[in-house]
Motif scaffolding. Structure first.
Motif, PDB file in Angstrom:
ATOM      1  N   UNK A  28      -4.801  -2.570  -4.310  1.00 31.12           N
ATOM      2  CA  UNK A  28      -4.595  -0.860  -4.142  1.00 31.12           C
ATOM      3  C   UNK A  28      -3.075  -0.435  -3.948  1.00 31.12           C
ATOM      4  N   UNK A  29      -2.553   1.073  -5.569  1.00 37.43           N
ATOM      5  CA  UNK A  29      -1.508   1.558  -5.701  1.00 37.43           C
ATOM      6  C   UNK A  29      -1.687   2.541  -4.862  1.00 37.43           C
TER       7      UNK A  29
ATOM      8  N   UNK B  17       8.488   3.977   3.675  1.00 38.77           N
ATOM      9  CA  UNK B  17       7.247   3.499   5.017  1.00 38.77           C
ATOM     10  C   UNK B  17       7.133   2.322   3.969  1.00 38.77           C
ATOM     11  N   UNK B  18       7.477   1.406   3.448  1.00 38.07           N
ATOM     12  CA  UNK B  18       7.036  -0.095   2.509  1.00 38.07           C
ATOM     13  C   UNK B  18       8.477  -0.792   3.394  1.00 38.07           C
ATOM     14  N   UNK B  19       9.285  -0.332   4.120  1.00 32.57           N
ATOM     15  CA  UNK B  19      11.082  -0.623   4.992  1.00 32.57           C
ATOM     16  C   UNK B  19      10.300  -0.894   6.425  1.00 32.57           C
TER      17      UNK B  19
ATOM     18  N   UNK C 147       5.399   5.473 -11.890  1.00 29.64           N
ATOM     19  CA  UNK C 147       5.286   6.213 -10.312  1.00 29.64           C
ATOM     20  C   UNK C 147       5.673   4.969  -9.297  1.00 29.64           C
ATOM     21  N   UNK C 148       6.817   5.303  -8.431  1.00 30.53           N
ATOM     22  CA  UNK C 148       6.167   4.393  -7.450  1.00 30.53           C
ATOM     23  C   UNK C 148       5.539   4.519  -6.377  1.00 30.53           C
ATOM     24  N   UNK C 149       5.118   3.144  -6.006  1.00 34.87           N
ATOM     25  CA  UNK C 149       3.693   2.978  -5.474  1.00 34.87           C
ATOM     26  C   UNK C 149       4.036   2.315  -4.759  1.00 34.87           C
ATOM     27  N   UNK C 150       2.589   1.412  -2.731  1.00 34.32           N
ATOM     28  CA  UNK C 150       2.853   1.001  -2.662  1.00 34.32           C
ATOM     29  C   UNK C 150       1.502   0.343  -2.411  1.00 34.32           C
TER      30      UNK C 150
ATOM     31  N   UNK D   8       3.295  -5.616   3.246  1.00 37.21           N
ATOM     32  CA  UNK D   8       2.937  -4.934   1.363  1.00 37.21           C
ATOM     33  C   UNK D   8       4.352  -4.716   0.669  1.00 37.21           C
ATOM     34  N   UNK D   9       4.302  -4.150  -0.713  1.00 36.73           N
ATOM     35  CA  UNK D   9       5.539  -4.049  -1.102  1.00 36.73           C
ATOM     36  C   UNK D   9       5.673  -2.782  -1.903  1.00 36.73           C
ATOM     37  N   UNK D  10       5.756  -2.471  -2.249  1.00 36.83           N
ATOM     38  CA  UNK D  10       7.336  -1.305  -3.562  1.00 36.83           C
ATOM     39  C   UNK D  10       6.562  -2.351  -4.331  1.00 36.83           C
ATOM     40  N   UNK D  11       5.385  -0.889  -5.467  1.00 40.48           N
ATOM     41  CA  UNK D  11       5.221  -1.600  -7.075  1.00 40.48           C
ATOM     42  C   UNK D  11       5.808  -0.269  -7.927  1.00 40.48           C
ATOM     43  N   UNK D  12       5.675  -0.700  -9.346  1.00 37.16           N
ATOM     44  CA  UNK D  12       5.739   0.497 -10.062  1.00 37.16           C
ATOM     45  C   UNK D  12       4.467   0.598 -10.756  1.00 37.16           C
ATOM     46  N   UNK D  13       3.894   1.883 -10.856  1.00 43.72           N
ATOM     47  CA  UNK D  13       2.536   2.464 -11.266  1.00 43.72           C
ATOM     48  C   UNK D  13       2.318   3.209 -12.989  1.00 43.72           C
ATOM     49  N   UNK D  14       2.189   2.746 -13.471  1.00 47.99           N
ATOM     50  CA  UNK D  14       2.349   3.397 -14.880  1.00 47.99           C
ATOM     51  C   UNK D  14       3.510   4.621 -15.130  1.00 47.99           C
TER      52      UNK D  14
END
Length: 480
Positions: A409-410, A423-425, A443-446, A435-441
């Protein structure tokens, strides 16, 4: 009675069976309830690294220590000094807790330590791995003549695909390299693909700029029209397209490129069609889910990592190709000190590696013990838990921005002062989950992925609580 002239072995390195028994018992005692200890503790490391480095400095390797002292020290430091990816609330990358059969396989392999370079030295092991490769290839819909081998992971498997694509594209590549081509060889992957492709292009000697990162459709999938346009534009400027690499399970969001469209475009362009299904490929186990991989059976080559959703121990990838002669041509070499040189059989002439560990036993024992039906239940369970996580977050005002059929899930938090990174921190600081931070399209997401075969609905609820607490700025909430 020992011969007076016998050269004695080093007992610390090669103890006899009687000397091993107490150590084996100690190790069994320490590891027996390790999963329970890990599940009852924090996911993040708690080790004082300054103190640990001071301890390491004390190991000058001049004064030997007993294993009875060393083993408890190592186990304790690993319990507190790594992210516990075998924790049921590790919602992280694609490295799940390994199956029990895979762990047993590692013990067996370590005891025999076979060299898998040739079928002459390890005929049973080489044949066993080939059997597993054929079985997985058949399950993916590839033809009976498909060949391949186990790899250290997806990066090696994808590198193998590019070398095969270049070898197939020009008969002179194997001997003369990239200068054989009339123009610069290039290949295509989506901008959401795993960027090991950049390193792979460098390794292959065609340069990092040979990677064409194709635009996506706004939902993380390669846009077929953009792929066709990129190939046409490269041809017009004199470049030589050699491969289309579609992804079945992107790292950030678990999205699957339009495999059938990509296959058709590659075929029309005369390109090698590769599918990087390092994670998502495990869906071939499920009759209910495997339809989302339609088109994978058209691949010229395929990557699936056994150490991802098939949950073997680490360092266990797989490479498949419907063109075994190309694979053999890519890695063929002759030398007098090898006991054999059998095309499409000996691993040292069909893979990047030379000396190699017996990797395939991990998946063989797991598949033999659970069957395809058992693995189907494993992947379907993860998908169900991911859907449950999504439902519970949506009910609290969170947004799921990817539409993956896989177990990832993003997540975007409700409007408020806490962004995804904050929030991830907070969640990581709590120790309750990873969990981690990612970039999807863009946009920064969890990013949260179900990786553990024993994760429960209670673990999902604990993650939701930890996310909510971190969003509200309640550090430490949810500490185990």
């Amino acid at each position: 009675m020992q011969d007076q002239g016998e050269v004695r072995r080093t007992p610390a390195l090669f103890p006899d069976a009687a000397a091993c028994r107490p150590t084996e018992a100690l190790l069994a005692e320490l590891l027996d309830d390790l999963p329970l200890r890990i599940a009852g503790g924090p996911v993040m490391p708690t080790l004082d690294m300054a103190a640990f480095r001071a301890e390491l400095a004390g190991f000058d390797f001049h004064t030997p220590q007993t294993l009875d002292t060393l083993i408890p020290w190592v186990v304790a430091r690993l319990e507190s000094g790594i992210v516990q990816i075998t924790h049921p609330r590790y919602f992280g990358l694609f490295n799940p807790a390994p199956t029990y059969p895979a762990q047993i396989a590692d013990r067996i392999v370590a005891a025999f330590n076979p060299q898998l370079a040739t079928s002459t030295t390890s005929p049973a092991a080489v044949a066993l791995e080939a059997h597993v490769i054929r079985a997985v290839a058949a399950r993916a819909g590839l033809p009976p003549e498909t060949g391949g081998h186990f790899t250290t992971g997806g990066a090696e498997a994808n590198f193998t695909a590019l070398i095969c694509a270049l070898t197939a594209a020009h008969p002179g590549f194997a001997q003369h390299g990239a200068r054989s081509f009339a123009g610069a060889p290039v290949f295509y992957a989506s901008r959401e693909s795993h960027l090991a492709w950049i390193k792979i292009a460098h390794q292959a000697g065609i340069g990092r700029e040979a990677v064409r990162l194709v635009a996506t459709d706004g939902e993380g999938r390669m846009r077929a029209a953009a792929l066709a346009e990129a190939i046409a534009a490269d041809r017009a400027r004199g470049a030589v397209p050699v491969m289309v690499a579609a992804t079945a399970g992107t790292t950030a969001a678990g999205m699957i490129d339009p495999l059938q469209d990509c296959a058709a475009i590659a075929r029309d362009a005369g390109c090698w069609f590769h599918v990087d299904a390092a994670w998502g490929g495990a869906l071939i186990a499920s009759e209910r889910q495997r339809g989302v991989l339609a088109g994978i059976e058209q691949a010229d080559s395929l990557t699936i990592d056994a150490h991802k959703w098939f949950a073997t121990t680490m360092g266990c990838g797989m490479f498949f190709t419907r063109h075994p002669p190309v694979l053999s041509a890519a890695f063929q070499v002759s030398t007098g000190y090898m006991p054999s040189n059998v095309e499409n059989v000996d691993p040292y002439v069909t893979s990047v590696q030379w000396s190699r560990r017996f990797l395939g036993l991990r998946l063989f024992l797991s598949l033999a013990a659970a069957g395809w039906e058992g693995y189907a239940a494993h992947v379907e369970r993860a998908v169900t838990l991911a859907a449950l996580l999504g439902d519970r977050l949506r009910s609290r005002g969170w947004t799921i921005v990817n539409t993956s059929p896989l177990a990832v899930l993003c997540i975007v938090p409700p409007p408020g002062p806490a962004d995804a990174a904050t929030i991830v921190r907070g969640v990581l600081a709590s120790g309750a989950a990873w969990i981690s931070v990612a970039t999807f399209e863009g946009r920064q997401v969890i990013r949260a992925c179900i990786t553990h075969g024993a994760t429960t609905t209670d673990d999902v609820a604990r993650l939701v609580d930890a996310l909510e607490a971190a969003r509200r700025g309640q550090p430490g909430h949810g500490v185990v």
